[in-house]
Enzyme design. Structure first.
Site, PDB file in Angstrom:
ATOM      1  N   LYS A  42      54.295  50.047  51.108  1.00 37.39           N
ATOM      2  CA  LYS A  42      53.298  50.214  49.809  1.00 37.39           C
ATOM      3  C   LYS A  42      52.199  49.664  50.518  1.00 37.39           C
ATOM      4  O   LYS A  42      51.067  50.008  50.422  1.00 37.39           O
ATOM      5  CB  LYS A  42      53.510  49.384  48.700  1.00 37.39           C
ATOM      6  N   THR A  80      53.819  44.023  43.328  1.00 35.44           N
ATOM      7  CA  THR A  80      53.363  44.235  44.629  1.00 35.44           C
ATOM      8  C   THR A  80      53.274  42.796  45.463  1.00 35.44           C
ATOM      9  O   THR A  80      52.693  41.921  45.039  1.00 35.44           O
ATOM     10  CB  THR A  80      52.036  44.914  45.071  1.00 35.44           C
ATOM     11  N   LYS A 137      43.813  41.467  47.619  1.00 30.99           N
ATOM     12  CA  LYS A 137      45.360  40.963  47.632  1.00 30.99           C
ATOM     13  C   LYS A 137      46.145  41.901  48.529  1.00 30.99           C
ATOM     14  O   LYS A 137      46.762  41.328  49.330  1.00 30.99           O
ATOM     15  CB  LYS A 137      45.970  40.868  46.414  1.00 30.99           C
ATOM     16  N   LEU A 196      55.128  41.823  38.197  1.00 27.07           N
ATOM     17  CA  LEU A 196      54.249  40.384  37.705  1.00 27.07           C
ATOM     18  C   LEU A 196      53.008  40.532  38.751  1.00 27.07           C
ATOM     19  O   LEU A 196      52.882  41.395  39.629  1.00 27.07           O
ATOM     20  CB  LEU A 196      55.178  39.190  37.970  1.00 27.07           C
ATOM     21  N   PRO A 197      52.162  39.496  38.585  1.00 30.69           N
ATOM     22  CA  PRO A 197      51.026  39.574  39.216  1.00 30.69           C
ATOM     23  C   PRO A 197      51.149  39.383  40.973  1.00 30.69           C
ATOM     24  O   PRO A 197      50.834  40.310  41.773  1.00 30.69           O
ATOM     25  CB  PRO A 197      50.175  38.359  38.952  1.00 30.69           C
TER      26      PRO A 197
HETATM   27  P1  NAD Z   1      48.291  42.070  35.077  1.00 31.73           P
HETATM   28  O1  NAD Z   1      47.869  40.624  35.523  1.00 31.73           O
HETATM   29  O2  NAD Z   1      47.558  42.909  34.215  1.00 31.73           O
HETATM   30  O3  NAD Z   1      49.785  41.730  34.484  1.00 31.73           O
HETATM   31  C1  NAD Z   1      50.826  40.657  34.861  1.00 31.73           C
HETATM   32  C2  NAD Z   1      51.300  40.186  33.673  1.00 31.73           C
HETATM   33  O4  NAD Z   1      52.359  39.342  34.011  1.00 31.73           O
HETATM   34  C3  NAD Z   1      50.454  39.415  32.550  1.00 31.73           C
HETATM   35  O5  NAD Z   1      50.690  39.977  31.311  1.00 31.73           O
HETATM   36  C4  NAD Z   1      50.948  38.045  32.749  1.00 31.73           C
HETATM   37  O6  NAD Z   1      50.670  37.488  31.500  1.00 31.73           O
HETATM   38  C5  NAD Z   1      52.376  38.239  33.002  1.00 31.73           C
HETATM   39  N1  NAD Z   1      53.026  37.061  33.564  1.00 31.73           N
HETATM   40  C6  NAD Z   1      52.542  36.290  34.732  1.00 31.73           C
HETATM   41  N2  NAD Z   1      53.496  35.542  35.103  1.00 31.73           N
HETATM   42  C7  NAD Z   1      54.450  35.450  34.025  1.00 31.73           C
HETATM   43  C8  NAD Z   1      55.871  34.809  34.008  1.00 31.73           C
HETATM   44  N3  NAD Z   1      56.096  33.836  34.743  1.00 31.73           N
HETATM   45  N4  NAD Z   1      56.625  35.283  32.981  1.00 31.73           N
HETATM   46  C9  NAD Z   1      56.085  36.456  32.224  1.00 31.73           C
HETATM   47  N5  NAD Z   1      55.218  37.016  32.257  1.00 31.73           N
HETATM   48  C10 NAD Z   1      54.317  36.818  33.585  1.00 31.73           C
HETATM   49  O7  NAD Z   1      48.672  42.746  36.493  1.00 31.73           O
HETATM   50  P2  NAD Z   1      48.814  44.456  36.489  1.00 31.73           P
HETATM   51  O8  NAD Z   1      47.565  45.033  36.671  1.00 31.73           O
HETATM   52  O9  NAD Z   1      49.956  44.948  35.485  1.00 31.73           O
HETATM   53  O10 NAD Z   1      49.816  44.224  37.992  1.00 31.73           O
HETATM   54  C11 NAD Z   1      50.950  43.905  38.172  1.00 31.73           C
HETATM   55  C12 NAD Z   1      51.484  44.361  39.507  1.00 31.73           C
HETATM   56  O11 NAD Z   1      51.333  45.533  39.851  1.00 31.73           O
HETATM   57  C13 NAD Z   1      50.644  43.456  40.726  1.00 31.73           C
HETATM   58  O12 NAD Z   1      51.482  43.039  41.598  1.00 31.73           O
HETATM   59  C14 NAD Z   1      49.737  44.468  41.263  1.00 31.73           C
HETATM   60  O13 NAD Z   1      49.403  44.046  42.399  1.00 31.73           O
HETATM   61  C15 NAD Z   1      50.500  45.829  40.903  1.00 31.73           C
HETATM   62  N6  NAD Z   1      49.751  47.051  40.801  1.00 31.73           N
HETATM   63  C16 NAD Z   1      48.746  46.987  39.992  1.00 31.73           C
HETATM   64  C17 NAD Z   1      47.854  48.203  39.883  1.00 31.73           C
HETATM   65  C18 NAD Z   1      46.653  48.509  39.134  1.00 31.73           C
HETATM   66  O14 NAD Z   1      46.103  49.531  39.314  1.00 31.73           O
HETATM   67  N7  NAD Z   1      46.859  47.418  38.052  1.00 31.73           N
HETATM   68  C19 NAD Z   1      48.406  49.176  40.838  1.00 31.73           C
HETATM   69  C20 NAD Z   1      49.802  49.221  41.661  1.00 31.73           C
HETATM   70  C21 NAD Z   1      50.220  47.976  41.669  1.00 31.73           C
END
Ligand code: NAD
Length: 314
Positions: free
Chosen positions: A188, A113, A263, A79-80
């Site tokens: 992390k 994260t 973030k 999740l975000p």
């Molecule tokens: P994203 O915004 O693409 O995906 C998050 C998903 O969570 C979305 O599809 C959203 O609809 C869903 N969501 C939000 N609230 C929800 C709820 N209550 N119930 C169900 N679904 C819900 O984000 P991402 O890029 O996939 O990143 C996810 C996590 O991974 C974050 O914490 C980010 O910091 C971490 N991360 C991302 C990367 C990257 O390169 N994108 C790398 C390492 C870590």
């Protein structure tokens, strides 16, 4: 609270049934890799489009986190931010969240994260209900999520880690047990704080050289063989066309967005403040990314070089 003890592998192929919550840029490919490895998945995301993609890949789409977890022995979330993790597991006002509906012995792996303090709060609530909770943030970006080569940095107890390891190995190459609850998140953000400092510093050094008449590639090659060598110079040079197949040579598209770096730096600063640890370099990187992300939040984090030369971002 459900009191039924669960059986960890009641699936016909002896693999646990998994509920996967959060199917964004990272979660969707991670879930797809689990499906490819033969795991049964029930998935849930707020976005119908995200659910549809996983349905096409063979997952059952649920209509709530509780529905997704109804037959699952393992729950994974991607999740975000911390507020979304709290809302899913603890509920809007600390009640009625997913944890309260899970049978004892369920393994919960949160790969989002988030702040270590937020992860510990969920872990404590889980522990009171007899549920194993692991914080398992990842490094490796969307490329690593698609390739199944993520690094998982896990916090929680050893028994739960051992149960999670075979599942994490499907989605990642390097699986580290960093320590107790919250330790995965701390490791992390230490890594990402250093990455933010290295990227901002590398951009600054290359810009200084270029403004003094040096070719960015020649300068990068010199620093790569000298004591300034670091990961950003090796594989993620921020100056366009020094390396192929990196975001800087592709209009700063794709990769790791500046707003996500911002973030993570904020999480590092919060942790430093809460524990009274001095991080002056991290604080400077956080300040630089905060200003940069105002207009460039969706660009890759190597676009920080644009603060020295905005023509590089056009
Ligand atoms: P994203 O915004 O693409 O995906 C998050 C998903 O969570 C979305 O599809 C959203 O609809 C869903 N969501 C939000 N609230 C929800 C709820 N209550 N119930 C169900 N679904 C819900 O984000 P991402 O890029 O996939 O990143 C996810 C996590 O991974 C974050 O914490 C980010 O910091 C971490 N991360 C991302 C990367 C990257 O390169 N994108 C790398 C390492 C870590």
């Amino acid at each position: 609270m459900a009191t039924k003890e669960i059986n960890n592998t009641d699936n016909e192929n002896n693999k646990p049934h998994i509920a996967f919550i959060g199917l964004g840029n990272m979660g969707a490919p991670m879930a797809e890799n689990l499906l490819k490895a033969g795991y049964r998945l029930s998935v849930y995301d707020l976005s119908a489009e995200a659910n549809e993609r996983l349905q096409q890949s063979g997952a059952r789409v649920a209509n709530s986190p509780k529905d997704a977890a109804s037959n699952a022995q393992v729950v994974i979330s991607m999740l975000p931010a911390g507020k979304h993790v709290h809302s899913v597991y603890l509920g809007e006002n600390g009640a009625n969240g997913l944890l309260a509906a899970l049978p004892k012995g369920t393994l919960v792996i949160d790969s989002s994260t988030i702040a270590a303090a937020d992860a510990r709060l969920v872990a404590e609530a889980a522990s009171k209900l007899g549920i194993d909770f692991l914080d398992a943030p990842v490094s490796g970006g969307t490329g690593g999520a698609i390739a199944g080569s993520l690094t998982f940095i896990v916090g929680g107890d050893s028994e739960a880690f051992a149960k999670a390891e075979p599942i994490l190995e499907v989605m990642g190459k390097n699986i580290f047990h960093a320590g107790d609850h919250g330790a995965g998140q701390v490791a992390k953000i230490c890594n990402n704080m250093l990455l933010g400092i290295l990227m901002a510093g590398t951009a600054e050094a290359i810009n200084l050289g270029v403004k003094n008449g040096l070719d960015p590639k020649v300068l990068s090659d010199i620093m790569l063989q000298s004591s300034g060598r670091n990961w950003t110079l090796e594989v993620y040079n921020p100056y366009p066309q020094v390396l192929e197949n990196v975001p800087s040579s592709n209009g700063y598209k794709g990769g790791f967005m500046s707003k996500l770096m911002q973030k993570d730096l904020n999480l590092a600063m919060q942790t430093a403040q809460d524990t009274q640890v001095e991080t002056p370099m991290g604080a400077k990187a956080a300040e630089l990314y905060e200003a940069h992300a105002l207009e460039n939040g969706d660009r890759d984090f190597s676009s920080i070089i644009g603060r020295h030369d905005s023509s590089l971002l056009s």
